[in-house]
Design a protein around this motif. Structure first.
Motif, PDB file in Angstrom:
ATOM      1  N   ALA B 166     138.550 -34.039  13.287  1.00  0.00           N
ATOM      2  CA  ALA B 166     139.002 -33.364  12.070  1.00  0.00           C
ATOM      3  C   ALA B 166     138.228 -33.876  10.865  1.00  0.00           C
ATOM      4  CB  ALA B 166     140.496 -33.604  11.868  1.00  0.00           C
ATOM      5  N   ASP B 167     138.106 -33.051   9.857  1.00  0.00           N
ATOM      6  CA  ASP B 167     137.387 -33.443   8.660  1.00  0.00           C
ATOM      7  C   ASP B 167     138.175 -34.427   7.820  1.00  0.00           C
ATOM      8  OD1 ASP B 167     134.913 -31.457   8.465  1.00  0.00           O
ATOM      9  OD2 ASP B 167     136.622 -30.406   9.333  1.00  0.00           O
ATOM     10  N   LYS B 168     139.505 -34.398   7.954  1.00  0.00           N
ATOM     11  CA  LYS B 168     140.341 -35.265   7.136  1.00  0.00           C
ATOM     12  C   LYS B 168     141.720 -35.362   7.769  1.00  0.00           C
ATOM     13  CE  LYS B 168     141.095 -33.904   2.797  1.00  0.00           C
ATOM     14  NZ  LYS B 168     140.834 -33.725   1.340  1.00  0.00           N
ATOM     15  N   CYS B 169     142.337 -36.518   7.632  1.00  0.00           N
ATOM     16  CA  CYS B 169     143.715 -36.679   8.076  1.00  0.00           C
ATOM     17  C   CYS B 169     144.546 -37.082   6.871  1.00  0.00           C
ATOM     18  CB  CYS B 169     143.797 -37.733   9.180  1.00  0.00           C
ATOM     19  SG  CYS B 169     145.476 -38.022   9.773  1.00  0.00           S
ATOM     20  N   GLN B 170     145.395 -36.169   6.404  1.00  0.00           N
ATOM     21  CA  GLN B 170     146.197 -36.438   5.209  1.00  0.00           C
ATOM     22  C   GLN B 170     147.584 -36.935   5.608  1.00  0.00           C
ATOM     23  OE1 GLN B 170     145.920 -32.486   3.343  1.00  0.00           O
ATOM     24  NE2 GLN B 170     144.598 -33.415   1.776  1.00  0.00           N
ATOM     25  N   ILE B 171     147.936 -38.120   5.095  1.00  0.00           N
ATOM     26  CA  ILE B 171     149.258 -38.679   5.363  1.00  0.00           C
ATOM     27  C   ILE B 171     150.110 -38.483   4.115  1.00  0.00           C
ATOM     28  CG2 ILE B 171     150.543 -40.744   6.062  1.00  0.00           C
ATOM     29  CD1 ILE B 171     148.553 -40.093   8.195  1.00  0.00           C
ATOM     30  N   PHE B 172     151.070 -37.570   4.193  1.00  0.00           N
ATOM     31  CA  PHE B 172     151.928 -37.302   3.037  1.00  0.00           C
ATOM     32  C   PHE B 172     153.142 -38.229   3.071  1.00  0.00           C
ATOM     33  CE2 PHE B 172     149.452 -33.486   3.334  1.00  0.00           C
ATOM     34  CZ  PHE B 172     149.276 -33.073   2.019  1.00  0.00           C
ATOM     35  N   THR B 173     153.405 -38.880   1.932  1.00  0.00           N
ATOM     36  CA  THR B 173     154.548 -39.792   1.850  1.00  0.00           C
ATOM     37  C   THR B 173     155.312 -39.498   0.568  1.00  0.00           C
ATOM     38  OG1 THR B 173     153.516 -41.531   0.548  1.00  0.00           O
ATOM     39  CG2 THR B 173     153.075 -41.545   2.912  1.00  0.00           C
ATOM     40  N   ASP B 174     156.245 -40.386   0.214  1.00  0.00           N
ATOM     41  CA  ASP B 174     156.950 -40.165  -1.044  1.00  0.00           C
ATOM     42  C   ASP B 174     156.361 -40.995  -2.183  1.00  0.00           C
ATOM     43  OD1 ASP B 174     157.808 -42.435   0.149  1.00  0.00           O
ATOM     44  OD2 ASP B 174     159.950 -41.949   0.102  1.00  0.00           O
ATOM     45  N   VAL B 175     155.214 -41.662  -1.936  1.00  0.00           N
ATOM     46  CA  VAL B 175     154.488 -42.292  -3.042  1.00  0.00           C
ATOM     47  C   VAL B 175     153.147 -41.576  -3.186  1.00  0.00           C
ATOM     48  CG1 VAL B 175     155.592 -44.545  -2.835  1.00  0.00           C
ATOM     49  CG2 VAL B 175     153.531 -44.061  -1.515  1.00  0.00           C
TER      50      VAL B 175
END
Lengths: 402, 402
Positions: B166-175
């Motif tokens: 993958a070109d990018k792995c985005q980890i979404f959090t609450d910060v």
């Protein structure tokens, strides 16, 4: 050593205490020297809660995703029940529908079982593990999860019993067995010790709601000996099998079904093929028609009356309204009616059965709108508000309180 | 066209409203012309609730059944999220861990991914479906469900990103990203625009809790470009990669970890192999030892002090109590301590870093019990109640508020 399949519904595993109770029943059966396969539904209201969550997010969710969601319900109940059985110090393993080999077609929400690949089940049984199987669910050819529709856990249990040639399939519910009438409504209702598959099928269709109909059909087809009994009391239940020792009882039960809508088509031309056209378009819409009555109307026309479930009433009217052969007729839909039926394999050799029923209704001044009979069943359509009184009167005529 | 992997934690999908928010982020990414694979955790407290249900039934449930139970959590969240994305009119399909091809070993509760069979994933992507994958879970060689342990969804996301390049792995959090200190505690904490894998690893180990450590190790190994960002705001987050443009900052963050127990063994015989025996029995019990300090005691004996997580304190004491070589020693376990650390790839070339840290603590009259250093990290053990003050003082010494 016998192999026993036990099925527990959602209310039997609704909380930790009830799960422990179910585990104790399983443990007792296993310790008596039996192999045990258990089929469980989702806990209490889990399925309804998950459906509500889905509709909060999407009013028309994809059926595949709905099945992906709902199958989580039994996943929770089987693992919790396995933990409870483990607490009794017994060897146990839980299996999801697909782990237990349930292969289905791809009709999400109402899938049919194609076959059960029993190698895993047999392997676990041969290790003397108690096997806890998720009811209601399977897998299709695309490796996607499917559900069998409401009441599917009964079908799962019977299917396993049939495939493994189990000695018995016990269906645990919150009633003690099959009664001659609803025991909450009719005081002198009797618990039947035995009943035939055919009688059970009529009772199930008629709304007795003890056993899912598909499961009884399957049990009949594969000669699976069923037992309906309570998970809360220790009393013996009702055995469902092909032939039973006839008891003195002429009839096996009196039932009431209020999910009835009456469709009338008045003023039909008296031509061949009209009935065929009407019922074929309804069949195309998957509308099941129950009782049909045709009578001669005025001026050489015919009147046709039939019943469908309430759900289907509006669609039936719409569908018929678009039929060109019905252009000059008057189509009406009536609710507020109920079907009261007596069921019993013995009645076919007793010509007085119908008249006894009608007499009991007449004595109560209850008017009969329609009558339908089969070899083991007589049904009448009456006003819904008179239904409970009708059931009590008919029950009393055949099964008087001694 | 880029392939983007997005991971959303349990709090991001805790209720219907948040699920809709996550669906809108996914829809935006997809409509910008990207292929999107999404990894989701179980909703909010689902996992904890299921664990509580299990313990109510069995205090020591089998690990296999626990995994069977817990994997239902993500099954619910993926199907609900798929329904929400479907509501945006986009093509979407949810996949359980095993459907997405996650094959693991059989260490229930803490399974390691062996490989991902990506044929299903690739097939769905090639159909331009948005794919919603259940994080945290997989399947072993026996067709039984497994979980990867806490924080496993991060690992699932990075593993998919690595396998699919993958070109990018985005980890979404609450910060909004990775900060130089906990922004709730330290007012002048700064958000980092970039950080190296090694720095992130030290920060993760030290309790920054933004990213699961195994996932960062895997991202480093397979050079997966990570981005940590918030699912609630639109601001850009922190990029984690191999090499970054050095900014002026000497250190990248100050962290506090209060999950520390201090084990002391006083009066050890001064013989070879004693340390080996101690730490090998602890390793056998899967107890990770962090800081180790050995000093010369009285009368030719040695004292040994080391830290473990609080969970492991009691087991460590018990284990050592059974060791014959420790018969004449005194073993104690102290809690109420904390580890405060500074992390930064730049510090190795700046000899004054340690003294700046110690000076800041001295100025606050904070006593240091133990010290540990690596190339990119300096940690001290101090009283837990002084930890917040220590973090603020050290942060201020290196990253003064301008």
């Amino acid at each position: 050593m016998a192999l026993i399949v036990q099925k527990f519904g959602g209310s039997s595993v609704a909380d930790a205490k009830r799960i422990q109770n179910v585990a104790s029943i399983i443990a007792e059966t296993y310790r008596a020297g039996n192999d045990v396969v258990v089929v469980v539904s989702a806990q209490g209201d889990t399925t309804d809660d998950l459906i509500a969550k889905a509709y909060e997010i999407n009013k028309r969710p994809a059926a595949r995703e709905m099945d992906q969601l709902l199958t989580a319900g039994e996943q929770i109940s089987i693992s919790l029940l396995a933990m409870a059985v483990e607490g009794f110090g017994l060897p146990v393993i839980s299996l999801l529908g697909w782990q237990a080999g349930f292969h289905t077609n791809s009709v999400y929400g109402a899938a049919r079982i194609k076959n059960i690949k029993t190698n895993r089940l047999r392997a676990e049984i041969s290790k003397h593990n108690i096997v806890i199987v998720a009811g209601f669910q399977g897998i299709n050819r695309y490796d996607d999860l499917t559900t069998l529709g409401r009441g599917g856990s009964d079908t799962s249990a019977v299917a396993i019993a049939a495939q493994l040639h189990a000695d018995k399939c016990q269906i645990f519910t919150d009633v003690e067995g099959v009664y001659t009438a609803d025991p909450r409504k009719v005081k002198n209702a009797l618990k039947l010790s035995e009943i035939t598959y055919d009688e059970m099928l009529e009772l199930a269709t008629l709304g007795a709601q003890v056993l899912n109909n598909r499961s009884v059909e399957m049990a009949k087809k594969y000669s699976v000996k069923l037992e309906v009994l309570s998970s809360l009391t220790k009393s013996s239940g009702t055995i469902v099998k092909e032939k039973i020792n006839m008891e003195k009882m002429l009839i096996r039960g009196v039932t009431k079904d209020t999910d009835v809508a009456l469709i009338s088509v008045v003023g039909l031309d008296d031509n061949p093929g009209v009935a065929f056209k009407i019922f074929s378009v309804l069949a195309q819409k998957n509308i099941n028609v129950d009782i049909i009555l045709q009578s001669v109307g005025r001026d050489g026309t015919k009147d046709l009356t039939f019943t469908v479930s309430k759900d289907n009433g509006v669609v039936a009217i719409e569908t018929l309204g678009n039929l060109s052969v019905l252009e000059n007729t008057k189509i009406t839909c009536t609710t507020g009616v109920a079907k009261v039926s007596i069921v019993g394999a013995g009645m076919e050799s007793h010509p007085g059965t119908a008249s006894t029923m009608f007499e009991a209704l007449y004595a109560q001044n209850i008017n009969i709108k329609m009558i339908s009979t089969s070899e083991i069943k007589i049904s009448v359509i009456i006003d819904a508000e008179e239904a409970d009184r009708a059931v009590a009167a008919v029950h009393n005529a055949f099964l008087p309180n001694d």
